[in-house]
Motif scaffolding. Structure first.
Motif, short mmCIF file in Angstrom:
data_model
loop_
_atom_site.label_atom_id
_atom_site.label_comp_id
_atom_site.label_asym_id
_atom_site.label_seq_id
_atom_site.Cartn_x
_atom_site.Cartn_y
_atom_site.Cartn_z
N VAL A 193 30.91 39.46 34.94
CA VAL A 193 31.94 38.97 36.22
C VAL A 193 31.56 38.58 37.42
CG1 VAL A 193 34.07 38.54 37.42
CG2 VAL A 193 33.77 39.77 34.44
N ILE A 194 30.93 39.97 38.36
CA ILE A 194 30.38 39.76 39.10
C ILE A 194 29.24 38.83 39.38
CG2 ILE A 194 28.50 40.34 41.16
CD1 ILE A 194 31.49 41.97 41.33
N GLY A 195 27.89 38.56 38.22
CA GLY A 195 27.20 37.54 38.21
C GLY A 195 27.65 36.20 38.02
N ASN A 196 28.66 36.00 36.97
CA ASN A 196 28.89 34.48 36.33
C ASN A 196 29.27 34.36 37.70
OD1 ASN A 196 28.32 35.14 33.78
ND2 ASN A 196 30.13 35.68 33.06
N LEU A 197 30.00 34.67 38.63
CA LEU A 197 30.37 34.55 39.43
C LEU A 197 30.07 33.41 41.13
CD1 LEU A 197 33.68 36.63 40.81
CD2 LEU A 197 34.50 34.56 39.79
N THR A 198 28.89 34.82 41.29
CA THR A 198 27.75 34.04 41.51
C THR A 198 26.92 32.89 41.62
OG1 THR A 198 26.96 36.29 42.56
CG2 THR A 198 25.73 34.92 43.01
N LYS A 199 26.76 32.92 40.03
CA LYS A 199 26.11 31.17 39.90
C LYS A 199 27.18 30.49 39.45
CE LYS A 199 25.94 31.89 34.98
NZ LYS A 199 25.50 31.90 33.68
N CYS A 200 28.31 30.30 39.27
CA CYS A 200 29.71 29.48 39.18
C CYS A 200 29.86 28.69 39.91
CB CYS A 200 30.09 29.66 37.73
SG CYS A 200 29.88 29.92 36.39
N GLN B 68 42.20 33.05 38.81
CA GLN B 68 43.38 33.69 38.10
C GLN B 68 42.77 34.45 37.75
OE1 GLN B 68 46.23 29.85 37.01
NE2 GLN B 68 46.11 31.11 35.35
N PHE B 69 43.56 36.07 38.40
CA PHE B 69 43.39 36.93 37.01
C PHE B 69 44.19 37.82 36.45
CE2 PHE B 69 44.10 37.71 41.49
CZ PHE B 69 44.85 39.16 41.26
N ALA B 70 44.29 38.15 35.64
CA ALA B 70 45.16 39.78 34.71
C ALA B 70 44.23 40.93 34.17
CB ALA B 70 45.45 39.12 34.06
N GLY B 71 44.60 41.60 33.93
CA GLY B 71 43.89 43.14 33.11
C GLY B 71 43.42 42.79 31.92
N THR B 72 41.97 43.00 31.51
CA THR B 72 41.87 42.86 30.07
C THR B 72 41.76 43.61 29.58
OG1 THR B 72 39.49 43.37 31.70
CG2 THR B 72 39.94 40.99 31.59
N ASP C 143 36.71 45.97 37.41
CA ASP C 143 36.67 46.26 38.57
C ASP C 143 37.73 45.38 39.71
OD1 ASP C 143 37.01 47.90 40.91
OD2 ASP C 143 34.98 48.64 41.12
N TYR C 144 38.74 45.93 39.99
CA TYR C 144 38.82 44.31 40.46
C TYR C 144 38.74 44.51 41.85
CZ TYR C 144 41.18 40.64 37.03
OH TYR C 144 40.70 40.33 35.75
N HIS C 145 38.99 45.88 42.48
CA HIS C 145 38.82 45.65 43.71
C HIS C 145 36.78 45.46 43.66
CE1 HIS C 145 38.93 47.58 47.40
NE2 HIS C 145 36.94 48.67 47.53
N ALA C 146 36.27 45.31 43.44
CA ALA C 146 34.73 44.78 43.29
C ALA C 146 34.45 43.52 43.42
CB ALA C 146 33.87 45.78 42.25
N VAL C 147 35.08 42.98 42.56
CA VAL C 147 35.19 41.86 42.36
C VAL C 147 36.14 40.88 43.62
CG1 VAL C 147 36.53 39.52 41.21
CG2 VAL C 147 36.07 41.74 39.40
N PHE C 148 36.86 40.79 43.78
CA PHE C 148 37.04 40.88 45.11
C PHE C 148 36.38 41.00 46.36
CE2 PHE C 148 41.94 41.77 43.85
CZ PHE C 148 41.65 40.27 42.73
N ASN C 149 35.77 41.95 46.18
CA ASN C 149 34.98 42.74 47.84
C ASN C 149 33.22 41.42 47.17
OD1 ASN C 149 36.23 44.31 49.04
ND2 ASN C 149 35.48 45.97 48.18
N HIS C 150 33.62 40.72 46.45
CA HIS C 150 32.07 40.22 45.79
C HIS C 150 32.69 38.78 46.22
CE1 HIS C 150 27.99 38.98 44.30
NE2 HIS C 150 29.52 37.63 43.25
N LEU C 151 34.05 38.35 45.96
CA LEU C 151 34.74 36.76 46.27
C LEU C 151 34.59 36.69 47.62
CD1 LEU C 151 37.59 36.94 43.49
CD2 LEU C 151 35.91 35.20 43.69
N ASP C 152 35.03 37.37 48.40
CA ASP C 152 34.70 38.02 49.92
C ASP C 152 33.44 37.58 50.57
OD1 ASP C 152 37.80 37.74 50.24
OD2 ASP C 152 37.49 40.43 50.93
N ARG C 153 32.36 38.63 50.25
CA ARG C 153 31.51 37.82 50.34
C ARG C 153 30.44 36.25 49.82
NH1 ARG C 153 30.59 43.82 48.55
NH2 ARG C 153 29.97 42.66 46.85
N LEU C 154 31.16 35.93 48.69
CA LEU C 154 30.21 34.69 48.77
C LEU C 154 31.34 33.62 49.80
CD1 LEU C 154 30.91 34.63 44.68
CD2 LEU C 154 28.64 34.33 46.13
#
Length: 73
Positions: free
Chosen positions: A4-11, A19-23, A35-46
């Protein structure tokens, strides 16, 4: 799904809405495998500055299902 982190960066240049939900069952985010904490932090960095949409199936009243939010920020 997948990296997910790599795909967010690439796309990221092509993403206009998130949109998000528990998988894997569209549960509240803290109940899933991601780990949405990691995803949200990555989105902040992006540099993501648009709103995020939590779209999941609450287990009971919506207000009671929002207790995950403080831990995710």
């Amino acid at each position: 799904q997948g990296d997910v982190i790599g795909n967010l960066t690439k796309c990221f240049p092509h993403i206009g809405h998130i949109q998000f939900a528990g998988t894997p069952h569209r549960s509240a985010p803290h109940l899933g495998d991601l780990d949405y904490h990691a995803v949200f932090n990555h989105l902040d960095r992006l540099g993501w500055s648009a709103p995020l949409g939590a779209e999941y199936k609450p287990n009971g009243p919506t207000e009671a299902s929002l207790d995950w939010m403080p831990a995710a920020s």
